[in-house]
Design an enzyme around this catalytic site. Sequence first.
Site, PDB file in Angstrom:
ATOM      1  CB  SER A 154     -40.529 -39.129   9.324  1.00 29.36           C
ATOM      2  OG  SER A 154     -39.896 -39.489  10.891  1.00 29.36           O
ATOM      3  NE  ARG A 200     -41.438 -33.636  12.464  1.00 29.11           N
ATOM      4  CZ  ARG A 200     -41.294 -33.753  13.608  1.00 29.11           C
ATOM      5  NH1 ARG A 200     -41.650 -33.004  14.675  1.00 29.11           N
ATOM      6  NH2 ARG A 200     -40.371 -34.953  13.936  1.00 29.11           N
ATOM      7  CD  GLU A 202     -41.325 -34.630   8.596  1.00 32.55           C
ATOM      8  OE1 GLU A 202     -40.276 -34.495   8.182  1.00 32.55           O
ATOM      9  OE2 GLU A 202     -41.498 -35.464   9.587  1.00 32.55           O
TER      10      GLU A 202
HETATM   11  P1  FAD Z   1     -34.559 -28.190   2.921  1.00 32.12           P
HETATM   12  O1  FAD Z   1     -34.926 -29.445   2.655  1.00 32.12           O
HETATM   13  O2  FAD Z   1     -33.392 -27.376   2.084  1.00 32.12           O
HETATM   14  O3  FAD Z   1     -35.786 -27.313   2.643  1.00 32.12           O
HETATM   15  C1  FAD Z   1     -37.251 -27.822   3.230  1.00 32.12           C
HETATM   16  C2  FAD Z   1     -38.319 -26.823   2.732  1.00 32.12           C
HETATM   17  O4  FAD Z   1     -38.141 -25.545   3.293  1.00 32.12           O
HETATM   18  C3  FAD Z   1     -38.215 -26.521   1.184  1.00 32.12           C
HETATM   19  O5  FAD Z   1     -39.641 -26.311   0.779  1.00 32.12           O
HETATM   20  C4  FAD Z   1     -37.570 -25.232   0.953  1.00 32.12           C
HETATM   21  O6  FAD Z   1     -37.980 -24.589  -0.070  1.00 32.12           O
HETATM   22  C5  FAD Z   1     -37.881 -24.361   2.173  1.00 32.12           C
HETATM   23  N1  FAD Z   1     -36.753 -23.604   2.809  1.00 32.12           N
HETATM   24  C6  FAD Z   1     -35.490 -24.101   2.990  1.00 32.12           C
HETATM   25  N2  FAD Z   1     -34.944 -22.981   3.478  1.00 32.12           N
HETATM   26  C7  FAD Z   1     -35.673 -21.835   3.772  1.00 32.12           C
HETATM   27  C8  FAD Z   1     -35.860 -20.400   4.058  1.00 32.12           C
HETATM   28  N3  FAD Z   1     -34.640 -19.998   4.738  1.00 32.12           N
HETATM   29  N4  FAD Z   1     -36.647 -19.910   4.083  1.00 32.12           N
HETATM   30  C9  FAD Z   1     -37.987 -20.317   3.460  1.00 32.12           C
HETATM   31  N5  FAD Z   1     -38.152 -21.566   2.969  1.00 32.12           N
HETATM   32  C10 FAD Z   1     -37.100 -22.244   3.115  1.00 32.12           C
HETATM   33  N6  FAD Z   1     -37.009 -33.055  10.977  1.00 32.12           N
HETATM   34  C11 FAD Z   1     -37.707 -33.107  12.196  1.00 32.12           C
HETATM   35  O7  FAD Z   1     -38.457 -32.296  12.508  1.00 32.12           O
HETATM   36  N7  FAD Z   1     -37.262 -33.979  13.471  1.00 32.12           N
HETATM   37  C12 FAD Z   1     -36.514 -34.848  13.040  1.00 32.12           C
HETATM   38  O8  FAD Z   1     -36.214 -35.566  14.045  1.00 32.12           O
HETATM   39  C13 FAD Z   1     -35.675 -35.048  11.805  1.00 32.12           C
HETATM   40  N8  FAD Z   1     -34.931 -35.995  11.612  1.00 32.12           N
HETATM   41  C14 FAD Z   1     -34.204 -36.159  10.298  1.00 32.12           C
HETATM   42  C15 FAD Z   1     -33.401 -37.174  10.056  1.00 32.12           C
HETATM   43  C16 FAD Z   1     -32.619 -37.381   8.844  1.00 32.12           C
HETATM   44  C17 FAD Z   1     -31.695 -38.421   8.706  1.00 32.12           C
HETATM   45  C18 FAD Z   1     -33.007 -36.480   7.826  1.00 32.12           C
HETATM   46  C19 FAD Z   1     -32.417 -36.574   6.669  1.00 32.12           C
HETATM   47  C20 FAD Z   1     -34.091 -35.556   7.900  1.00 32.12           C
HETATM   48  C21 FAD Z   1     -34.551 -35.563   9.184  1.00 32.12           C
HETATM   49  N9  FAD Z   1     -35.383 -34.432   9.510  1.00 32.12           N
HETATM   50  C22 FAD Z   1     -36.215 -34.177  10.782  1.00 32.12           C
HETATM   51  C23 FAD Z   1     -36.102 -33.730   8.534  1.00 32.12           C
HETATM   52  C24 FAD Z   1     -35.235 -32.225   8.048  1.00 32.12           C
HETATM   53  O9  FAD Z   1     -34.080 -32.376   8.652  1.00 32.12           O
HETATM   54  C25 FAD Z   1     -35.606 -30.886   8.597  1.00 32.12           C
HETATM   55  O10 FAD Z   1     -37.100 -30.771   8.138  1.00 32.12           O
HETATM   56  C26 FAD Z   1     -34.822 -29.947   8.274  1.00 32.12           C
HETATM   57  O11 FAD Z   1     -35.323 -28.590   8.980  1.00 32.12           O
HETATM   58  C27 FAD Z   1     -34.788 -29.359   6.935  1.00 32.12           C
HETATM   59  O12 FAD Z   1     -33.889 -28.222   6.808  1.00 32.12           O
HETATM   60  P2  FAD Z   1     -32.943 -28.219   5.403  1.00 32.12           P
HETATM   61  O13 FAD Z   1     -32.343 -26.684   5.526  1.00 32.12           O
HETATM   62  O14 FAD Z   1     -32.601 -29.236   4.835  1.00 32.12           O
HETATM   63  O15 FAD Z   1     -34.321 -27.753   4.536  1.00 32.12           O
HETATM   64  N1  EPU Z   2     -42.551 -48.018  14.943  1.00 32.90           N
HETATM   65  C1  EPU Z   2     -42.608 -49.335  14.641  1.00 32.90           C
HETATM   66  N2  EPU Z   2     -41.723 -49.683  13.423  1.00 32.90           N
HETATM   67  C2  EPU Z   2     -41.191 -48.897  13.040  1.00 32.90           C
HETATM   68  C3  EPU Z   2     -40.875 -47.504  13.387  1.00 32.90           C
HETATM   69  C4  EPU Z   2     -41.476 -47.047  14.411  1.00 32.90           C
HETATM   70  O1  EPU Z   2     -43.712 -50.026  15.140  1.00 32.90           O
HETATM   71  O2  EPU Z   2     -40.283 -49.621  11.981  1.00 32.90           O
HETATM   72  C5  EPU Z   2     -43.381 -47.436  16.206  1.00 32.90           C
HETATM   73  C6  EPU Z   2     -42.821 -48.052  17.567  1.00 32.90           C
HETATM   74  O3  EPU Z   2     -44.150 -48.166  18.455  1.00 32.90           O
HETATM   75  C7  EPU Z   2     -42.325 -46.784  18.243  1.00 32.90           C
HETATM   76  C8  EPU Z   2     -42.929 -45.704  17.726  1.00 32.90           C
HETATM   77  O4  EPU Z   2     -43.192 -46.128  16.237  1.00 32.90           O
HETATM   78  O5  EPU Z   2     -42.281 -46.745  19.447  1.00 32.90           O
HETATM   79  C9  EPU Z   2     -42.383 -44.492  17.518  1.00 32.90           C
HETATM   80  O6  EPU Z   2     -40.905 -44.384  16.644  1.00 32.90           O
HETATM   81  P1  EPU Z   2     -39.792 -43.630  16.878  1.00 32.90           P
HETATM   82  O7  EPU Z   2     -39.353 -43.379  18.403  1.00 32.90           O
HETATM   83  O8  EPU Z   2     -38.658 -44.011  15.992  1.00 32.90           O
HETATM   84  O9  EPU Z   2     -40.420 -42.118  16.515  1.00 32.90           O
HETATM   85  P2  EPU Z   2     -41.141 -41.789  15.045  1.00 32.90           P
HETATM   86  O10 EPU Z   2     -42.587 -41.469  15.666  1.00 32.90           O
HETATM   87  O11 EPU Z   2     -41.134 -42.913  13.943  1.00 32.90           O
HETATM   88  C10 EPU Z   2     -40.443 -39.276  15.468  1.00 32.90           C
HETATM   89  C11 EPU Z   2     -40.322 -38.260  14.394  1.00 32.90           C
HETATM   90  C12 EPU Z   2     -38.956 -38.131  14.094  1.00 32.90           C
HETATM   91  C13 EPU Z   2     -38.267 -37.988  15.446  1.00 32.90           C
HETATM   92  C14 EPU Z   2     -38.652 -39.091  16.527  1.00 32.90           C
HETATM   93  C15 EPU Z   2     -37.811 -38.893  17.827  1.00 32.90           C
HETATM   94  C16 EPU Z   2     -42.395 -37.812  13.052  1.00 32.90           C
HETATM   95  C17 EPU Z   2     -43.035 -37.916  11.534  1.00 32.90           C
HETATM   96  N3  EPU Z   2     -41.202 -38.196  13.034  1.00 32.90           N
HETATM   97  O12 EPU Z   2     -40.347 -40.365  14.583  1.00 32.90           O
HETATM   98  O13 EPU Z   2     -38.552 -37.099  13.319  1.00 32.90           O
HETATM   99  O14 EPU Z   2     -36.861 -37.993  15.246  1.00 32.90           O
HETATM  100  O15 EPU Z   2     -39.880 -39.048  16.651  1.00 32.90           O
HETATM  101  O16 EPU Z   2     -38.663 -37.916  18.450  1.00 32.90           O
HETATM  102  O17 EPU Z   2     -42.927 -37.099  14.013  1.00 32.90           O
HETATM  103  C18 EPU Z   2     -38.404 -36.318  11.013  1.00 32.90           C
HETATM  104  O18 EPU Z   2     -39.497 -35.817  11.098  1.00 32.90           O
HETATM  105  O19 EPU Z   2     -37.706 -36.506   9.947  1.00 32.90           O
HETATM  106  C19 EPU Z   2     -38.067 -37.215  12.016  1.00 32.90           C
HETATM  107  C20 EPU Z   2     -37.032 -38.177  11.974  1.00 32.90           C
END
Ligand code: FAD
Ligand code: EPU
Length: 339
Positions: A239, A164, A335
């Site tokens: 997250s 991240r 994050e």
């Molecule tokens: P924004 O929110 O628009 O921007 C994020 C940051 O980047 C801001 O600081 C902004 O100023 C900057 N920025 C945006 N565009 C640019 C650019 N072109 N150049 C330079 N800076 C820029 N993330 C994960 O890694 N894994 C996941 O599994 C994951 N699951 C998610 C699930 C949900 C339901 C949600 C809501 C979010 C999740 N995220 C996850 C977080 C998010 O989707 C990612 O961080 C994504 O890359 C953000 O993209 P965005 O375009 O919306 O960024």
């Molecule tokens: N867990 C709990 N309670 C909860 C949630 C999670 O006990 O309420 C524990 C369990 O042990 C579970 C473990 O956490 O097995 C991992 O949970 P999960 O698989 O849901 O993944 P996560 O670590 O919570 C990360 C990323 C997600 C990504 C998933 C799948 C980060 C900060 N988050 O979540 O990314 O989608 O793994 O790879 O690394 C994001 O970055 O926004 C994001 C959603």
Amino acid sequence: MNVQENYSLKNHNTFGVEVSAKYFAQAGNFDELKNALEFAKARDLKTLFLGGGSNVLFTENFDGLVIQLNLKGISEKILNENQVLVTAKAGENWHEFVQYCLRKNYGGLENLSLIPGNVGTSPMQNIGAYGTEIKDTFVNCTVLSLETLQTEVFDAEKCDFGYRDSIFKKEGKGKYVILEVSFKLTTNNHVIKTEYGAIKTELEKMGIENPGIQDVSEAVIHIRQSKLPDPKVTGNAGSFFKNPTIPLEQFEKLKMKFPDIPGYPNGNAVKVPAGWLIEQCGWKGKQIGNVASHELQALVIVNKTGLASGKEIYDFSSLIIGSVKERFGIELEREVNII
Ligand code: FAD
Ligand code: EPU
């Protein structure tokens, strides 16, 4: 380029927080981006770039120019009989881009299906899920330096990717706009990754024995939909915190006190799921005012009523940090980008 004044950002952040930007512009091409930057420079305004707004928390109105990047386009270059270089402009929606690659039978991004946001933001935090991060297929990105107004190409080494993390969150913070990103994907002999989390179980449920990239994508989509809140229904940014990495020694001490604590060892360090720590502190599903920890995933903070302010969400996250620190001695790191 059309600049709007006192513009509501409610529909431009997936938390659905009601804040405004003093000025707002959309840049659909490079010239519009340059014009927007000139507009800001002439008025000595600070700038903020937005993609899909899915990883930001606005805690106050933005007293400058918000530029939403809408640069569109995807191009491809066959590299050899098994690899293709695919380049997408910053404003392409990430999930639609992944689906485009799947339709073309290009492998490598399927585990990253359904992550919200845009392609241009994907290098910012080296987006990752289900055993894959973009650094695994990333070749380079073209950026615009805000200091020199020249474009530069950053390869993976220069991006300095981590969990991240990237140069864009460290010394390069606020210095570059990412304009396009290139990935090296497979055209056949795909590497299928099903080791992580519930993918295998999900594929079994789907009755699939020898999965292809499309099957992995569908399994990931099912898992994500089963536990992550849809921002269109309930505001959130995924997250809220990173999973902390702690020294092995500290983990072993914690294990004596909390035998159930999960941990994923990596050399002399252990990654601990923040969701577990938060749940153990009693936060899962807990609501204070308009904000809650999601009932199915404690790591996700939600704008439960849709009326939360950014400050309220931020304060809620501080309470969680305090609880986890007090009980486990671990300091959670946010994050989400706090603006
Ligand atoms: P924004 O929110 O628009 O921007 C994020 C940051 O980047 C801001 O600081 C902004 O100023 C900057 N920025 C945006 N565009 C640019 C650019 N072109 N150049 C330079 N800076 C820029 N993330 C994960 O890694 N894994 C996941 O599994 C994951 N699951 C998610 C699930 C949900 C339901 C949600 C809501 C979010 C999740 N995220 C996850 C977080 C998010 O989707 C990612 O961080 C994504 O890359 C953000 O993209 P965005 O375009 O919306 O960024
Ligand atoms: N867990 C709990 N309670 C909860 C949630 C999670 O006990 O309420 C524990 C369990 O042990 C579970 C473990 O956490 O097995 C991992 O949970 P999960 O698989 O849901 O993944 P996560 O670590 O919570 C990360 C990323 C997600 C990504 C998933 C799948 C980060 C900060 N988050 O979540 O990314 O989608 O793994 O790879 O690394 C994001 O970055 O926004 C994001 C959603």
